[in-house]
Design an enzyme around this catalytic site. Structure first.
Site, PDB file in Angstrom:
ATOM      1  N   ARG A 290     -21.257  -8.381  35.744  1.00 18.25           N
ATOM      2  CA  ARG A 290     -20.067  -9.122  35.328  1.00 18.25           C
ATOM      3  C   ARG A 290     -19.952  -9.244  33.801  1.00 18.25           C
ATOM      4  NH1 ARG A 290     -19.450 -14.481  34.868  1.00 18.25           N
ATOM      5  NH2 ARG A 290     -21.527 -14.818  35.721  1.00 18.25           N
TER       6      ARG A 290
ATOM      7  N   ARG B 197     -42.956 -20.989  38.094  1.00 15.21           N
ATOM      8  CA  ARG B 197     -43.657 -22.045  37.360  1.00 15.21           C
ATOM      9  C   ARG B 197     -44.878 -22.600  38.070  1.00 15.21           C
ATOM     10  NH1 ARG B 197     -38.256 -25.201  35.723  1.00 15.21           N
ATOM     11  NH2 ARG B 197     -37.554 -23.848  34.031  1.00 15.21           N
TER      12      ARG B 197
ATOM     13  N   CYS C 178     -36.719 -27.949  30.996  1.00 19.94           N
ATOM     14  CA  CYS C 178     -36.379 -28.567  29.711  1.00 19.94           C
ATOM     15  C   CYS C 178     -36.861 -30.009  29.604  1.00 19.94           C
ATOM     16  CB  CYS C 178     -34.865 -28.501  29.488  1.00 19.94           C
ATOM     17  SG  CYS C 178     -33.875 -29.010  30.907  1.00 19.94           S
TER      18      CYS C 178
ATOM     19  N   SER D 138     -25.370 -29.152  29.172  1.00 22.15           N
ATOM     20  CA  SER D 138     -25.674 -27.755  28.828  1.00 22.15           C
ATOM     21  C   SER D 138     -26.905 -27.254  29.569  1.00 22.15           C
ATOM     22  CB  SER D 138     -25.849 -27.570  27.323  1.00 22.15           C
ATOM     23  OG  SER D 138     -26.874 -28.396  26.833  1.00 22.15           O
ATOM     24  N   GLY D 139     -27.742 -28.175  30.072  1.00 22.02           N
ATOM     25  CA  GLY D 139     -28.852 -27.781  30.926  1.00 22.02           C
ATOM     26  C   GLY D 139     -28.371 -27.098  32.187  1.00 22.02           C
TER      27      GLY D 139
ATOM     28  N   LYS E   4     -39.830 -31.140  39.787  1.00 18.98           N
ATOM     29  CA  LYS E   4     -40.266 -30.233  38.721  1.00 18.98           C
ATOM     30  C   LYS E   4     -40.958 -31.020  37.618  1.00 18.98           C
ATOM     31  CE  LYS E   4     -36.103 -28.092  38.523  1.00 18.98           C
ATOM     32  NZ  LYS E   4     -34.985 -27.280  38.012  1.00 18.98           N
TER      33      LYS E   4
ATOM     34  N   HIS F  92     -31.306 -33.802  25.479  1.00 17.49           N
ATOM     35  CA  HIS F  92     -31.816 -34.668  26.545  1.00 17.49           C
ATOM     36  C   HIS F  92     -32.567 -35.854  25.931  1.00 17.49           C
ATOM     37  CE1 HIS F  92     -30.642 -31.757  29.375  1.00 17.49           C
ATOM     38  NE2 HIS F  92     -31.798 -31.321  29.824  1.00 17.49           N
TER      39      HIS F  92
END
Lengths: 348, 348
Positions: free
Chosen positions: A43, A103, A132, A162-163, A223, A252
């Site tokens: 895309r 992770r 983050c 934006s995260g 997480k 954040h």
């Protein structure tokens, strides 16, 4: 860092919110690059991006895109990482993956250089970049753990949109405009693009980031809990998290309560340790109204810490306020920093 | 509630953000009123407000404004309360004060009707309405305390600007517009009108509400700590708070960690107790993405509770998310509710 030796670096997810910051960070750090490849989905392929003043055409990622690549920075979603990370490693690249795909794999180091840089030595091709909200917290906690021990952490987050990517940033902007102009709007992205319901984010607080687990915690909260224990090598650490999305574009913040092992410690003791800690800027002077805020942290690589105070009831309990740019230390900068560590440790 | 018996009610601070909600709430509740007086500073005197369809001219408050008044609702700032509350009491009025002026006075009951309505019987003319962020938290904690005991509370707040008055609401609107249109702006109100520095609130998080105390906590945080202990009659309760101002017009949210005395309790046990508790609406179904949010709480008198889950490490530890309209249950509604309790208990 020597410029004479250069690496072939690939950025997968180059057109995304984090990918864009990875490219900017590679430029800013004058990362030793002999060749750069920008990769994406079909895309976005064909998009032309600038790198060090030159046009670079974004290519659709295929397994063979990684031929000759030394370091591959991945930030295109967990399912994409699952497909391409093994292919890139097979072709000799080291993958620094900014998704949650690997992770918690035992074979994959989960690294924040200020905390566990030495774990890089154990890598088998893939290195995971933590979530983050986890990164900025462990940067602040590690110097405290080293100096005074650490037994318990309870965090409530104040997370920027934006995260959740560029679509979430756009949704915040458009919704805010609609509300201000009294126009109708329909939430379509937040809190979680792939979940069933979408809610207003402008002028609201949404206590859901990522999907819910059976235990009532969200995946984002799980997480933070699991990654903190892994990065700090503290499986016994008590960690709890509540993660909340807010109408903030980037940056954040975290309200962190923690208990140390040392008795009789003062807030000044914590401040002294953090004032000289790597990656941290102490902003903590209440009488001058000095404390960290996301609007001031945007565009900076540091983790900002303030509002450090001793609990009024628990001798070993303290509170602090931790702020960082979630796209930089929370993602792009930590990934590039891992790449720099690989070079410094002679691992690439 | 009998309409045949009516009271002379005065609202001091009638043109403010809370005063306006007090007036609306008196109308909605069909409070038994034979005469209404709207009082303010000289600056706002002369303003014409509607009450039950009739024009009412706002008068400048003087001691004699309280002649004949039965119930006076105060919300014009602590220094104004200090001047006029004794004058109103001297003239036979019962003052329900929504400022921090008298809250910690031993002689003044600090009341949330769902929690300690019976304390009203001890009043000596002045009754204090607690801080907005305290009220919604104790409404949620009290049924838990009653059923299972309570030993510890750690809260991080997500507070709306309307808690700081109409000037703060206006600042959020104007700053948001300026940022969206790329225009310059100068913060002038938040975080604290009377403090030295002012910071951006739009698209930001500001970890300061009210001024700082010598112990590093803000006065808002100290209020939450001390008021919670007083209202719940638990001087020994461990309470800690971090209070944060956010770009939300109305509706405070709270991430609350608490420890009960009962062992082996489940989240379901907490949910069952709260589902039938006075003043609470349980919104807690993660699999359907049901949880409280400020945008849904605006205009409602209830306290909304969700995201209830058991801590993964502490058997007695739980987390919950508490949301309420800070101008209603946090201020105007709790004040009018106190007035209704006074009538029901035969105290006025």
């Amino acid at each position: 860092m020597s410029i004479s030796k250069g690496y072939h670096v690939a950025v997968l997810g180059a057109t995304g919110a984090v990918g864009q910051q990875m490219i900017k960070t590679l430029e800013k750090r004058e990362f030793p690059i002999k060749k750069i490849s920008f990769l994406s989905s079909a895309r976005s392929a064909g998009t032309v991006l600038k790198f060090r003043g030159e046009d670079v055409v974004v290519e659709e990622a295929t397994p063979d895109s990684f031929n000759g690549v030394d370091i591959a920075l991945f930030s295109a979603g967990g399912s994409i990482s699952k497909i391409f990370a093994p292919e890139a490693v097979k072709r000799g690249a080291i993958v620094i993956d900014n998704t949650s795909a690997y992770r918690m794999d035992e074979d994959v180091p989960l690294v924040v250089p200020e905390v566990n840089e030495q774990d890089l030595k154990l890598h088998k091709g893939i290195i995971a970049n933590p979530n983050c909200s986890t990164i900025q917290m462990v940067v602040a906690l590690e110097p405290i753990r080293k100096a005074f021990g650490l037994s318990k952490v309870i965090v409530s987050t104040y997370q920027a949109v934006s995260g959740s990517g560029t679509a979430a940033i756009q949704e915040l902007h458009e919704q805010t405009k609609a509300i201000i102009h009294g126009e109708p709007f329909e939430p379509q992205v937040l809190p979680v693009k792939g979940d069933k319901k979408h809610y207003q984010i402008a002028f609201n607080a949404v206590p859901q980031i990522d999907k819910f687990m059976d235990n009532g915690f969200t995946f984002e909260e799980v997480k933070m809990i699991n990654e903190t224990k892994k990065i700090m090598h503290m499986p016994e650490l008590k960690v709890a998290a509540t993660c909340v999305r807010l109408p903030i574009e980037t940056g954040h913040s975290e309200s962190v309560y923690f208990e140390v092992e040392r008795e009789g410690l003062t807030a000044t003791g914590i401040q002294e340790v953090l004032s000289s800690a790597a990656g941290i800027v102490l902003e903590d002077n209440p009488s001058e109204q000095i404390y960290p805020m996301p609007a001031n942290a945007v565009g900076k690589n540091d983790v900002f810490v303030g509002r450090i105070r001793k609990d009024l009831d628990e001798d070993k309990g303290f509170h602090m306020w931790v702020v960082s740019d979630n796209l930089l230390k929370g993602a792009a900068w930590n990934s590039v920093q891992i790449a720099e560590s690989l070079i410094n440790l002679g691992l690439v």
